[in-house]
Every structure is written in structure tokens, then in C-alpha cells.
Enzyme design. Structure first.
Site, short mmCIF file in Angstrom:
data_model
loop_
_atom_site.label_atom_id
_atom_site.label_comp_id
_atom_site.label_asym_id
_atom_site.label_seq_id
_atom_site.Cartn_x
_atom_site.Cartn_y
_atom_site.Cartn_z
N SER A 168 0.92 -1.20 0.04
CA SER A 168 -0.09 0.02 -0.03
C SER A 168 0.74 1.19 0.11
CB SER A 168 -1.04 -0.03 1.22
OG SER A 168 -0.32 0.02 2.40
N ASP A 169 2.02 1.22 0.64
CA ASP A 169 2.92 2.29 0.62
C ASP A 169 3.35 2.53 -0.59
OD1 ASP A 169 3.03 3.26 3.40
OD2 ASP A 169 4.64 2.01 3.88
N MET A 170 3.81 1.50 -1.39
CA MET A 170 4.39 1.64 -2.71
C MET A 170 3.29 2.12 -3.99
SD MET A 170 7.88 1.18 -2.80
CE MET A 170 7.87 0.82 -4.43
N GLY A 173 2.42 5.91 -3.24
CA GLY A 173 3.50 6.66 -3.80
C GLY A 173 3.34 6.78 -5.09
#
Length: 394
Positions: A168-170, A173
């Protein structure tokens, strides 16, 4: 000297106010294509908490290459004044503060828009800019759980399982970077900036893709399928004489796959003949295949299957991944000189442009390494800069 990674986005200046992973990933994406990304960090004297990774760790180096560093105390009015002057000259500002924090600091979208109507203001949050969870802290694993990822990852009956990377972070971003570029393209028509928002939760749900569509369209709740494909049979991981391989015969290639395995006579077997049959008999299909694959080593099956047009590949540890001749040929591991660490290798961009390709031009900066040159570009005099340093603003 401000060396750019590419000329593709070299006309844009980006302010990176982010921490953790999602925001820096967005900023890195722009930096790798040549934008002048200015990472704003608290001066060491400000006593703010450090980022997740220490400055010379691999994680920090990979996230913050190709950027410049400006130290600025945003808790002080004079620090906010510097940031607002910088925002007047910038094209993009990226932040991942909680909604109430940026308003309290006076660096929210509406405030900075009044100073610079052309600014593309990018916000990445855990759960969105409003709604019942807007003020909750958000992290990748929380989003993986709420976004359904952990319910479909891992083997059935083993309980929820997180993915091995910060999905989810990647995703947030990269999607924020996509939204930023979209807003910059639209600005060429309207002449105005706008507010670009995404969240870890939305990005994780977006990444569910066909699994989410199964629920939304058919009311199917997908479960865990381990190494098997959720809907296509056979497609997954199979034991060999010396390890495992992934085999992925496409739905129309069942007969060809059976022939390559040497069990062509089973292609028309009533338990296997159609995809519906194979789904109903997944365990039998897999055990029949594996009874054959364990008789030869992985390299044999990789060669046989690829020669037959059946996708098949090894299952590597990460050191083996980077040792693979195709990976080496692609050049995705790129060397860069770091004043603190010497020559290091980092993961480069997976997309290539024929004329204005990306490169890793500079290692992650030291804290405040470019403060004086950035302030001089903002037309602060030497006396002004000395005064800001004396007051611990920079």
C-alpha cells in the site's frame, strides 16, 4: 551543483515534506525523471523524531537518491515563511501530514494556493483527507489488513498474511506520482494547479484489481489460495527434483501443457478437460502435475516449458534475482557514488525512455547539505542565511 537524473521533468521544482515510505516514493519517482526535488527536513536542533530508516541505511539511500536537502524548522513562524517563499517558486508540494497538522502549521492547500495558484499540492494519507478515520495514523500493514490484502494472501486455513513488501505504501506513492503528472499536464491547459489526494487505504483497494471486481460484480468473496492462482487452474508453484518452479499455462494451453509434461493422454480426461473441471479438482490437478515435475530438476522444466510456449520460471532468493543474466542485462541495479558510503548500488527505474531516460545521478543527500544554495536561490542574502542559522531555523 544540482545534477539532474533526466531532462524529462527538469523544468519542475518539487518540495518533499514527507516521511516514512509512501510520500518519499512519490517524490523519488519525480526526482528520478529529473525534477529538482527539495527534501525539507527538520534541523537536528529541532528535536523532531527521525525517519524510519537512519540516513545511511539501504532503505533511506534507496528512497532519497536524486534529491537535495534543506533543513527548516516548520514549528517556527520564520521557518514557515521560508517554506511559503519556496512554495511560491515550486511547481509541486508533496506532504503526508494529518489534515489538522498542516492547517495548524499554515501550510495547507488553500493557504499555499493563495500564494501560488499554479501549485500542484499532493497529499498522501492513511485513510483520506476527511471522513470518520481521517485523523487516524495509517501504516502499510494497517492498510493491507483493512484493504483486504491480508485476507487473500497466504495459504487457506493459516490465518491472515501480509505481503512481503509494503504494497500500500508503494502503490500510494506511485499513484500519487501519476496523479501529480496528470495535474501538471492539465495545468498546461488551464494554467491552474490543484489538490491531488490519495490514501494508503484507497491505493490498497485499487491494487486488489480483479479480486475486488469479483466481489463488486458477482458478490464473490475471494479467499486465500497460497501459491495457486485464485481462478486459473493450473497456475502456480510446483516442486521439482531440486526445488520449485512457477508454471503458468494460459487457459487455452492446457493440452499443450500436458504434452510438454509428457501426460498428453490426460488432457481430455473428464476431471481435467475444462477450466471448470480443473477448478473443481484443483488438488488432483496439482498432485498429478507434481508427480511428474519432481522427477526432473528445475532447469529442465524451465527449458522444456518455455520451448513449448508455456510461461515457466525459477523462484529466486533476492541475491539470485540480481545474479540472473537477464536482470544483469536490464541494468536495473545501478551504481552511484555516495560521499559517506562509497560506491553503492540501488534499484533504478523499471521504465525507459529512448531519449530522456532516468538514471541515479546522486546518492541520498546529507541532512541540510543544500540548505545554503537553496536559500540563495530564494534570494536570501548571506546575512539572512546567517541569521536563520543563528536562530536554528535552518
Amino acid at each position: 551543483m544540482n545534477v539532474r537524473a533526466s531532462s524529462a521533468l527538469s523544468r519542475f521544482t518539487v518540495i518533499d515534506l514527507t516521511r516514512a515510505r509512501a510520500g518519499p516514493t512519490c517524490a523519488r519517482q519525480l526526482a528520478d525523471w529529473g525534477a529538482d526535488v527539495i527534501r525539507v527536513e527538520a534541523p537536528p536542533s529541532a528535536g523532531e523524531p527521525a525517519d524510519f530508516a537512519s540516513r545511511h541505511d539501504p532503505d533511506f539511500q534507496n528512497l532519497h537518491r536524486n534529491k537535495r536537502s534543506l533543513t527548516l524548522d516548520l514549528k517556527a513562524p520564520d521557518g514557515v515563511a521560508v517554506l511559503r517563499r519556496l512554495a511560491c517558486k515550486a511547481d509541486v508540494l508533496i506532504e503526508n501530514y494529518r489534515p489538522d497538522v498542516k492547517r495548524r502549521l499554515g501550510i495547507d492547500y488553500e493557504t499555499l494556493k493563495a500564494d501560488n495558484p499554479h501549485l500542484v499540492y499532493v497529499s498522501i494519507s492513511g485513510f483520506g483527507q476527511d471522513g470518520p478515520y481521517a485523523d487516524r495514523p495509517g501504516l502499510d500493514q494497517i492498510a493491507q489488513g483493512m484493504g483486504g490484502m491480508m485476507s487473500i494472501t497466504g495459504e487457506a486455513g493459516r490465518g491472515p498474511m501480509r505481503a512481503g513488501i509494503a504494497v500500500s505504501d508503494m502503490a500510494s506513492g506511485l499513484l500519487a506520482a501519476n496523479g501529480t503528472l496528470t495535474a501538471l499536464l492539465e495545468r498546461e491547459v488551464s494554467g491552474e494547479g490543484q489538490w491531488v489526494t490519495t490514501s494508503l487505504l484507497e491505493s490498497q483497494i485499487f491494487m486488489l484489481d480483479f479480486q475486488a471486481a469479483r466481489w463488486l460484480i458477482r458478490g464473490e468473496v475471494p479467499g486465500q489460495a497460497g501459491n495457486d492462482h485464485p481462478t486459473a487452474v493450473p497456475m502456480g508453484c510446483f516442486r521439482t527434483a531440486d526445488g520449485h518452479v512457477n508454471m503458468a499455462p494460459m487457459p487455452g494451453a492446457w493440452a499443450k501443457f500436458c504434452k510438454a509434461l509428457g501426460i498428453g493422454h490426460l488432457a481430455a480426461h473428464p476431471d481435467f478437460a475444462t477450466m471448470a473441471n480443473r477448478r473443481a479438482n484443483r488438488a488432483l490437478v496439482n498432485s498429478t502435475i507434481e508427480a511428474v515435475t519432481v522427477t526432473r530438476d528445475s532447469a529442465y522444466w524451465i527449458d522444456i516449458m518455455n520451448a513449448a510456449g508455456i510461461p515457466c520460471g525459477p523462484i529466486y532468493a533476492i541475491d539470485q534475482t540480481f545474479a540472473d543474466p537477464q536482470v544483469a542485462h536490464l541494468g536495473i541495479a545501478q551504481a552511484v557514488a555516495s560521499p559517506a558510503l562509497g560506491e553503492i548500488r540501488l534499484v533504478g527505474q523499471p521504465v525507459h525512455l529512448s531519449r530522456t531516460d532516468s538514471r541515479i545521478a546522486a546518492a541520498a543527500p546529507e541532512c541540510g547539505e543544500h540548505t545554503d544554495e537553496i536559500l540563495a536561490w530564494l534570494e536570501y542574502s548571506a546575512a539572512d542565511i546567517a541569521a536563520l542559522r543563528g536562530a536554528n531555523i535552518v
